[in-house]
Enzyme design. Structure first.
Site, PDB file in Angstrom:
ATOM      1  N   GLU A   7       0.800  -1.226   0.000  1.00  0.00           N
ATOM      2  CA  GLU A   7       0.000   0.000   0.000  1.00  0.00           C
ATOM      3  C   GLU A   7       0.828   1.269   0.000  1.00  0.00           C
ATOM      4  O   GLU A   7       0.543   2.223  -0.714  1.00  0.00           O
ATOM      5  CB  GLU A   7      -0.939   0.077   1.217  1.00  0.00           C
ATOM      6  CG  GLU A   7      -1.904  -1.053   1.364  1.00  0.00           C
ATOM      7  CD  GLU A   7      -1.357  -2.095   2.291  1.00  0.00           C
ATOM      8  OE1 GLU A   7      -0.125  -2.269   2.310  1.00  0.00           O
ATOM      9  OE2 GLU A   7      -2.137  -2.742   3.004  1.00  0.00           O
ATOM     10  N   ASP A  80      -2.046  -5.148   3.371  1.00  0.00           N
ATOM     11  CA  ASP A  80      -2.324  -5.423   4.783  1.00  0.00           C
ATOM     12  C   ASP A  80      -3.180  -6.680   4.969  1.00  0.00           C
ATOM     13  O   ASP A  80      -3.999  -7.030   4.103  1.00  0.00           O
ATOM     14  CB  ASP A  80      -3.032  -4.230   5.428  1.00  0.00           C
ATOM     15  CG  ASP A  80      -2.084  -3.061   5.663  1.00  0.00           C
ATOM     16  OD1 ASP A  80      -0.862  -3.283   5.624  1.00  0.00           O
ATOM     17  OD2 ASP A  80      -2.564  -1.936   5.884  1.00  0.00           O
ATOM     18  N   ASP A  82      -5.904  -7.536   6.373  1.00  0.00           N
ATOM     19  CA  ASP A  82      -7.296  -7.404   6.814  1.00  0.00           C
ATOM     20  C   ASP A  82      -8.195  -7.264   5.596  1.00  0.00           C
ATOM     21  O   ASP A  82      -7.747  -7.411   4.452  1.00  0.00           O
ATOM     22  CB  ASP A  82      -7.457  -6.214   7.768  1.00  0.00           C
ATOM     23  CG  ASP A  82      -7.122  -4.881   7.102  1.00  0.00           C
ATOM     24  OD1 ASP A  82      -6.701  -4.882   5.919  1.00  0.00           O
ATOM     25  OD2 ASP A  82      -7.278  -3.832   7.756  1.00  0.00           O
ATOM     26  N   GLU A  84      -9.665  -4.640   4.224  1.00  0.00           N
ATOM     27  CA  GLU A  84      -9.305  -3.561   3.313  1.00  0.00           C
ATOM     28  C   GLU A  84      -8.051  -3.910   2.518  1.00  0.00           C
ATOM     29  O   GLU A  84      -7.949  -3.590   1.330  1.00  0.00           O
ATOM     30  CB  GLU A  84      -9.093  -2.269   4.109  1.00  0.00           C
ATOM     31  CG  GLU A  84     -10.346  -1.741   4.774  1.00  0.00           C
ATOM     32  CD  GLU A  84     -11.458  -1.439   3.782  1.00  0.00           C
ATOM     33  OE1 GLU A  84     -11.204  -0.720   2.798  1.00  0.00           O
ATOM     34  OE2 GLU A  84     -12.586  -1.938   3.979  1.00  0.00           O
ATOM     35  N   TYR A 293       0.600  -5.441  13.181  1.00  0.00           N
ATOM     36  CA  TYR A 293      -0.498  -4.753  12.497  1.00  0.00           C
ATOM     37  C   TYR A 293      -1.501  -4.194  13.499  1.00  0.00           C
ATOM     38  O   TYR A 293      -1.866  -4.861  14.472  1.00  0.00           O
ATOM     39  CB  TYR A 293      -1.194  -5.710  11.533  1.00  0.00           C
ATOM     40  CG  TYR A 293      -2.129  -5.010  10.594  1.00  0.00           C
ATOM     41  CD1 TYR A 293      -1.668  -3.984   9.775  1.00  0.00           C
ATOM     42  CD2 TYR A 293      -3.471  -5.349  10.531  1.00  0.00           C
ATOM     43  CE1 TYR A 293      -2.522  -3.321   8.908  1.00  0.00           C
ATOM     44  CE2 TYR A 293      -4.335  -4.704   9.666  1.00  0.00           C
ATOM     45  CZ  TYR A 293      -3.858  -3.682   8.855  1.00  0.00           C
ATOM     46  OH  TYR A 293      -4.708  -3.026   8.009  1.00  0.00           O
ATOM     47  N   ARG A 295      -4.723  -2.932  13.106  1.00  0.00           N
ATOM     48  CA  ARG A 295      -6.181  -3.046  12.976  1.00  0.00           C
ATOM     49  C   ARG A 295      -6.557  -4.494  13.240  1.00  0.00           C
ATOM     50  O   ARG A 295      -6.438  -5.354  12.371  1.00  0.00           O
ATOM     51  CB  ARG A 295      -6.640  -2.604  11.589  1.00  0.00           C
ATOM     52  CG  ARG A 295      -6.461  -1.107  11.353  1.00  0.00           C
ATOM     53  CD  ARG A 295      -7.097  -0.639  10.062  1.00  0.00           C
ATOM     54  NE  ARG A 295      -6.965   0.799   9.916  1.00  0.00           N
ATOM     55  CZ  ARG A 295      -5.941   1.399   9.314  1.00  0.00           C
ATOM     56  NH1 ARG A 295      -4.974   0.671   8.786  1.00  0.00           N
ATOM     57  NH2 ARG A 295      -5.886   2.719   9.227  1.00  0.00           N
ATOM     58  N   HIS A 340      -6.852 -10.972  14.084  1.00  0.00           N
ATOM     59  CA  HIS A 340      -5.430 -11.204  13.951  1.00  0.00           C
ATOM     60  C   HIS A 340      -4.761 -11.147  15.315  1.00  0.00           C
ATOM     61  O   HIS A 340      -5.398 -10.943  16.354  1.00  0.00           O
ATOM     62  CB  HIS A 340      -4.820 -10.162  13.013  1.00  0.00           C
ATOM     63  CG  HIS A 340      -5.472 -10.109  11.669  1.00  0.00           C
ATOM     64  ND1 HIS A 340      -5.427 -11.162  10.791  1.00  0.00           N
ATOM     65  CD2 HIS A 340      -6.208  -9.142  11.068  1.00  0.00           C
ATOM     66  CE1 HIS A 340      -6.094 -10.834   9.702  1.00  0.00           C
ATOM     67  NE2 HIS A 340      -6.582  -9.619   9.844  1.00  0.00           N
TER      68      HIS A 340
END
Length: 848
Positions: A7, A80, A82, A84, A293, A295, A340
């Site tokens: 990203e 990432d 997740d 998104e 991470y 989130r 996670h």
């Protein structure tokens, strides 16, 4: 050659260090596509087919990725771990496929930390894209789009002044509004406490009255000053001895490592960070490889991390601080795909990372994660009961002693409500002892309403209700601020008039869709899509079949019918029973008309039915007319202008009080400055304000006039397009030529604002992102903040004088997240046509 797509540039730079030759790492700079902000981007009649469009500012980046992909043997999508992140990888793959640049070998890899071992491990174990996570992303994006593009137009047409409504945003706003209603309806109750300052063996302690006249004392038992005085006298007259001592051992266990929501809550309590600022700093720490991470719903740590934490504890403390077995925590999240690993340091031997806010947040994460694997704290809680000679009156003292601190030696979780009498120190005391009584006090109290939500408590409440998910909390709260639906003062949320009105409208006409249970249930359905337990189209179909007819039904109603329905719905709030038998709707000015809710160009307000004979009005949010402050009974004539013979009147407007000379389109108006007492404004002051700008005279060097006036940012001097600030309204009328020339010269040398100059109004130190100084500047369209690369305009609700460094960084982060503005487009001039107003509003609605 293997092409790796991530990203962010920071993440790309770090990963490229750890990969060997033959790898090319490029950044997508976040999402590369979205649903266009127009009707038809989601087609419910065609299986909810979606039309995606690449962001204009990502064209060059997509071309660079496509060019590299054409010569690559393998595409590795390493965004990432997740929902998104999975969506970004899917979008990149889709774009490359359309451009016929997709390599035959496409791999998806995820890692929870940007460290060399984690990255190499992930590269060795690739997988395919997770279709369930992608479907969950599509379902959420479609839902948000359908709500924004279906409900927001209803608001614009039926509720003047409303901006937009979002699926989760509206429910979060309802929480804030509901809490404000609780506060307004709360009736304080008087109660008294009686305490005695005692001393034993030279150690002072406090005991409270727990028994009086043979009756147990609860908090509200003593309800008036007379009883309190009698109770105080009885305590003063008695000789108290220890009747019993109860000692009870306690064990306190550490909290688990941070999840996204608990990190936001604790950073708000201990560091004063907003949710968006916390996530921005955490993102930087993650991309630097300092933390895992950020989130996540998970509370468990990797086995190797637990071993490293236990080793770090043994090195820092002795063996008694390391529990016999590693601690295991159970995640509350139902959706395993998004649960996670908890947020933790990537290296427990590193107790510092970065400086400033980065260092402070890392310290919080490090201590919480390390403490989660430490031994429990052992405490001893003691309760001492003292009784007087009659046996009718008793005192109680409580306290606790830490026998072994365990994890408390490193970290203790913050609380929203501090204060605990049980943590006080008590002397060594035994039955039969008679401590010395030094002083007796009685203190009046009143029960308090529930506190307004802070960022921490609002995130906690949303999490408890199952509203929203970790990745959405920060953006939800920021949206409420950006829409001007709430005001944040002293880190507490207060709903604005527009926020209250929108919530009332939604409760009245769309109650189901702003109910807490329904929203939580919809979140669970979306989680089922992520977990492969439900189809995304089925979830959308179940929502749309009821939502679409409901919006159509409301859209058919006349605005006047909407206002009437809201008037009835809000009657208990707007016109509460006064308790004296009088009509709560009776106009307080003419005492004949009836008050009711009205809709205006700028929103709702309360007005008298005898208009225009009676011009009484009050703000919508002024519940029950509890105070006439802010009410407007019409223009107040101050006097007559001797030059024109026209009346000079004081009036109340949307943007505050102002004065007006004459009537009609040609009337001259002037705002009343804050430092001019509006209540005592006389004709002389009014005529002075109406006469502005004032010409002081010709500049001795240029011969051009120097003028003094009052603008949007206060009083100022002007000469040849150059400006200098004045300290007060009085200076506008008192500043002479010599002082004006001196002030303008000072401004030219950097002491004031002028065209072509870049002197900041305020500075906030270096940006943690760009490394350049963050400044507050005065721009053509209002004040803005800049970090040398990004400019962010201050919202109307923000005061430049009260802007903090944290708020400045939040504005810059929000602006940066939206990407750079499109070049070559000028700001459209405002038009009266409704269509000209809908376009920007729809674009905002689509972002919800």
């Amino acid at each position: 050659m293997k092409l790796v797509v991530v990203e962010s540039p920071a993440k790309a730079k770090t990963i490229e260090k750890y990969l060997g030759p033959g790898h090319r790492v490029l950044a997508s700079y976040g999402h590369v596509r979205d649903l266009p902000a127009k009707d038809g981007s989601v087609d419910p009649d065609n299986g909810f087919a979606m039309e995606w469009e690449a962001y204009a500012d990502k064209t060059k980046q997509l071309k660079a990725i496509a060019d590299e992909a054409k010569s690559a043997d393998t595409l590795i999508l390493a965004t990432d771990p997740d929902r998104e992140g999975e969506a970004i990888s899917w979008h990149v793959q889709e774009v490359l496929a359309k451009r016929k640049a997709l390599p035959k070998d496409v791999q998806r890899v995820t890692f929870n930390a940007i460290t060399k071992p984690a990255i190499l491990e992930a590269m060795a174990n690739p997988r395919e894209l997770d279709r369930d996570l992608i479907d969950a992303y599509r379902a959420r994006r479609a839902l948000d789009y359908l709500v924004g593009f279906t409900l927001s137009p209803v608001l614009w047409r039926k509720l003047p002044g409303a901006k937009s409504a979002g699926r989760v945003q509206s429910v979060a706003l309802r929480l804030v509004v509901d809490r404000e209603r609780e506060i307004e309806l709360f009736k304080p109750q008087e109660y008294w406490s009686v305490t005695a300052d005692m001393e034993h063996d030279g150690i002072p302690f406090v005991a409270r009255l727990a028994r009086w006249k043979g009756q147990k004392i609860d908090r509200l038992t003593i309800g008036n000053g007379g009883d309190a005085a009698q109770a105080k006298a009885d305590v003063e007259a008695g000789r108290f001895a220890v009747a019993s001592i109860e000692t009870r051992p306690l064990t306190r266990n550490p909290s688990p490592p941070f999840t996204t929501s608990t990190l936001q809550q604790e950073a708000a309590r201990k560091l004063g960070f907003s949710a968006s600022h916390t996530m921005r700093i955490a993102q930087g720490l993650y991309e630097d490889g300092a933390i895992t991470y950020m989130r996540t719903d998970g509370v468990q740590m990797d086995g190797s991390a637990i071993s490293a934490a236990r080793g770090a504890i043994a090195n820092r403390y002795d063996a008694s601080y390391v529990p016999d077995k590693p601690r295991q925590y159970q995640a509350k999240a139902k959706n395993a795909q998004e649960a996670h690993e908890a947020i933790r340091p990537t290296d427990f031997s590193k107790d510092r990372a970065g400086s400033g806010d980065h260092g402070r947040l890392y310290d919080l994460i490090f201590k919480r994660a390390l403490a989660s694997q430490m031994a429990s704290a052992r405490l001893e809680r003691t309760t001492v009961d003292l009784v007087d000679g009659t046996g009718q009156h008793g005192l109680r003292a409580t306290g606790q002693v830490v026998l072994f601190p365990g994890y408390l030696a490193l970290y203790e979780e913050g609380r929203d409500d501090e204060g605990d009498e049980e943590s006080r120190r008590l002397p060594r005391i035994k039955e039969g002892d008679a401590p010395a009584k030094k002083k007796v006090d009685s203190e009046q109290h009143f029960t308090q309403p529930p506190p307004r939500y802070s960022e921490a408590s609002l995130v906690k409440k949303m999490e408890e209700l199952g509203i929203g998910r970790p990745s959405t909390y920060a953006s939800i709260l920021q949206t409420l601020k950006d829409r001007d639906y709430v005001t944040v003062e002293k880190n507490r949320f207060t709903p604005n008039e527009s926020g209250r009105l929108v919530t009332s409208f939604l409760e009245r006409f769309f109650e189901r869709y702003v109910s807490y249970d329904y929203t939580a249930g919809l979140e669970e359905s979306l989680d089922d899509v992520s977990g492969g337990r439900a189809g995304w189209q089925a979830v959308l179909e179940a929502f749309w079949k009821d939502f679409k007819p409901k919006t159509a039904e409301v859209m058919e109603q006349k605005p006047s019918d909407i206002t009437k329905a809201l008037d009835e719905f809000l009657a208990p709030y707007l016109f509460p029973d006064k308790g004296d038998g009088t009509d709560p709707r009776l106009c307080p000015v003419c005492t004949q008309g009836q008050l009711s809710l009205r809709g205006g160009r700028f929103g709702a307000f309360i007005a008298c039915s005898n208009y225009p004979e009676c011009k009484y009005t009050r703000r919508f949010a002024q519940a029950g007319g509890a105070s006439d402050a802010g009410a407007d009974a019409g223009p107040v004539v101050i006097g007559t202008d001797p030059d024109t013979g026209m009346e000079v009147s004081k009036r109340a407007g949307r943007f505050g009080p102002y004065i007006q000379l004459g009537d009609g389109k040609d009337a001259k108006r002037s705002s009343i400055p804050k430092d001019v007492p509006g209540e005592d404004l006389d004709l002389g002051w009014a005529l002075k304000l109406l006469s502005l700008p004032r010409t002081i005279g010709a500049h001795p060097e240029t011969g051009n006039p120097i003028t003094a006036s009052i603008g949007r940012f206060g009083p100022y001097l002007a000469h040849d397009g150059k400006y200098a600030r004045l300290g007060s309204t009085a200076e506008v009328f008192e500043t002479g030529m010599n002082a004006a020339v001196a002030k303008l010269a000072d401004a030219a040398n950097g002491g004031g604002r002028q065209r072509g100059k870049t002197e900041p109004l305020k500075t906030f130190g270096d940006s943690p992102v760009t490394g350049k100084e963050v400044k507050l500047m005065a721009g053509r369209f209002g004040p803005y903040v800049t970090d040398g690369e990004t400019n962010a305009t201050l919202p109307k609700s923000a005061s430049p004088d009260e802007l903090t460094a944290e708020q400045a960084l939040e504005l810059l982060a929000a602006r940066a997240a939206k990407g750079p503005p499109a070049k070559g487009k000028k700001k459209a001039a405002p038009k009266k046509a409704p269509a000209a107003k809908k376009a920007p509003a729809k674009k905002a609605a689509a972002k919800e």
